[in-house]
Design a protein around this motif. Structure first.
Motif, mmCIF file in Angstrom:
data_model
loop_
_atom_site.group_PDB
_atom_site.id
_atom_site.type_symbol
_atom_site.label_atom_id
_atom_site.label_comp_id
_atom_site.label_asym_id
_atom_site.label_seq_id
_atom_site.Cartn_x
_atom_site.Cartn_y
_atom_site.Cartn_z
ATOM 1 N N HIS A 1 0.720 -1.172 -0.051
ATOM 2 C CA HIS A 1 -0.009 0.049 0.075
ATOM 3 C C HIS A 1 0.681 1.375 -0.046
ATOM 4 C CE1 HIS A 1 -3.097 2.895 1.132
ATOM 5 N NE2 HIS A 1 -2.056 3.338 1.983
ATOM 6 N N ASP B 1 2.606 1.497 -3.499
ATOM 7 C CA ASP B 1 1.727 1.658 -4.747
ATOM 8 C C ASP B 1 0.725 2.758 -4.522
ATOM 9 O OD1 ASP B 1 3.109 -0.615 -5.698
ATOM 10 O OD2 ASP B 1 1.583 -1.983 -5.609
ATOM 11 N N HIS B 2 0.407 3.069 -3.489
ATOM 12 C CA HIS B 2 -0.612 4.004 -3.232
ATOM 13 C C HIS B 2 -0.199 5.402 -2.593
ATOM 14 C CE1 HIS B 2 -3.435 1.440 -4.825
ATOM 15 N NE2 HIS B 2 -3.162 0.515 -3.906
ATOM 16 N N ASP C 1 3.092 7.839 -6.462
ATOM 17 C CA ASP C 1 2.566 8.953 -7.141
ATOM 18 C C ASP C 1 3.081 10.025 -6.520
ATOM 19 O OD1 ASP C 1 0.754 10.907 -8.021
ATOM 20 O OD2 ASP C 1 -0.833 9.624 -7.899
ATOM 21 N N ALA D 1 -5.308 8.185 0.658
ATOM 22 C CA ALA D 1 -4.338 8.056 -0.525
ATOM 23 C C ALA D 1 -5.179 7.405 -1.500
ATOM 24 C CB ALA D 1 -3.039 7.508 -0.181
ATOM 25 N N HIS D 2 -6.135 6.461 -1.088
ATOM 26 C CA HIS D 2 -6.425 5.485 -1.984
ATOM 27 C C HIS D 2 -7.953 6.110 -2.219
ATOM 28 C CE1 HIS D 2 -8.165 1.878 -3.672
ATOM 29 N NE2 HIS D 2 -6.948 1.440 -3.727
#
Length: 318
Positions: A161, A164-165, A169, A295-296
């Motif tokens: 998590h 990737d999240h 980014d 974030a997600h």
């Protein structure tokens, strides 16, 4: 937040990079005809997440990192890994702590692809439910393997998590609330996964201090600082109690935790921003969610719907 990618088939160049990226070390290859290394790192000052792909056999001897170093093996093996009386082999799916921050370690990578996640040891003190612990006695992990397969699986999911999240980014990683929450989540997952020296049982003094005035002070601080990176230690200091007392007060009076209450407060701020956004303006659900530490987008939408009974996009467009 910073990001870098390293690739080389020169062992001396790889050794120099590893010394700069981790700590002083010596490496050697058992397969000199093939020594291709690829490393990608995303990092903040407190946490770094690296993906390494070494298509050769490499021995290593590393000086103390000063940070908690976690390893998740994707492919290949890590053999004869040792530090201070510990010797172990790791394979695909294993998640381990390489060594305590103050100890050297050594071993051998065998054509492996793996993840290295490093964090500031002070993060453990920020989230551990302990009484006022002297700075020279930080929380320590007492074993290099997680206490159960379920704990290991949860830690791996947390690392994925974060990778990737949050860190992958740049726009998300630029949000201080998200980075702070992600770092604390990682530290909490580490404490939940590995046996450690933190004590979580409230003392008699904790029970006496966990009264409604303590709770009111903590809530006032959270409400006034929800737009800033906030730790459990910050909230406890504002309420003039220990972290353990703070945890117990929230559990006793609200059946929740300080960080869960903080997330709920930030969700309320996001709700107000969605309501107040100009119709057909430039505001987006993802942008407002990120501003308040979510974030997600999918998870934000699920949490939002469970509290407000509708989707954040419908609130924004109403």
């Amino acid at each position: 937040m910073s990001s870098l990618t390293f690739e080389s088939d020169d062992l001396e160049v790889t050794e120099d990079f590893l010394c700069r990226a981790y700590a002083k070390m010596r490496i050697g290859s058992g397969t000199p005809e093939s020594s291709r290394a690829r490393i990608h790192r995303d990092s903040t000052p407190a946490v770094s997440v690296d993906e390494l792909d070494l298509n050769f056999d490499m021995s290593y001897s590393v000086t103390p990192l000063g940070r908690i170093c976690l390893c998740v093996v994707h492919e290949g093996t890590i053999q004869d890994h040792g530090f201070h009386g510990v010797r172990d082999d790791f394979g695909p799916g294993d998640v381990v702590m390489f060594a305590p921050p103050d100890l050297p370690y050594a071993g051998r990578i065998c054509s492996a692809r793996y993840n290295i996640t490093m964090l500031d040891p002070g993060l453990l003190d920020q989230v551990a439910a302990t009484a006022g612990r002297p700075l020279h006695e930080p929380v320590r992990l007492t074993r290099h393997r997680p206490s159960s397969p379920a704990a290991a699986d949860h830690l791996k999911k947390t690392i994925v998590h974060l990778r990737d999240h949050v860190l992958a980014d740049p726009a998300v990683a630029a949000q201080p609330l998200i980075v702070s929450a992600g770092s604390q989540l990682l530290a909490a997952s580490v404490l939940a996964a590995f046996p450690n020296t933190a004590s979580t049982d409230p003392t008699g003094q904790d029970r006496a201090d966990a009264h409604s005035t303590t709770l009111r002070r903590a809530i006032a601080y959270i409400d006034d600082h929800a737009d800033r990176p906030v730790t459990v230690a910050d909230i406890a200091a504002a309420a003039h109690v220990t972290i353990r007392t703070l945890q117990y007060a929230f559990r006793r009076h609200l059946d929740t935790t300080p960080l869960a209450y903080l997330r709920r407060a930030r969700l309320a701020h996001a709700h107000r921003d969605l309501l107040n956004a100009p119709p057909r303006g430039e505001a987006t659900v993802a942008g407002i969610a990120a501003r308040w530490g979510f974030a997600h987008p999918g998870r934000f939408a699920a949490q939002y719907r469970s509290v407000y009974g509708t989707s954040p996009s419908r609130t924004l467009n109403s």
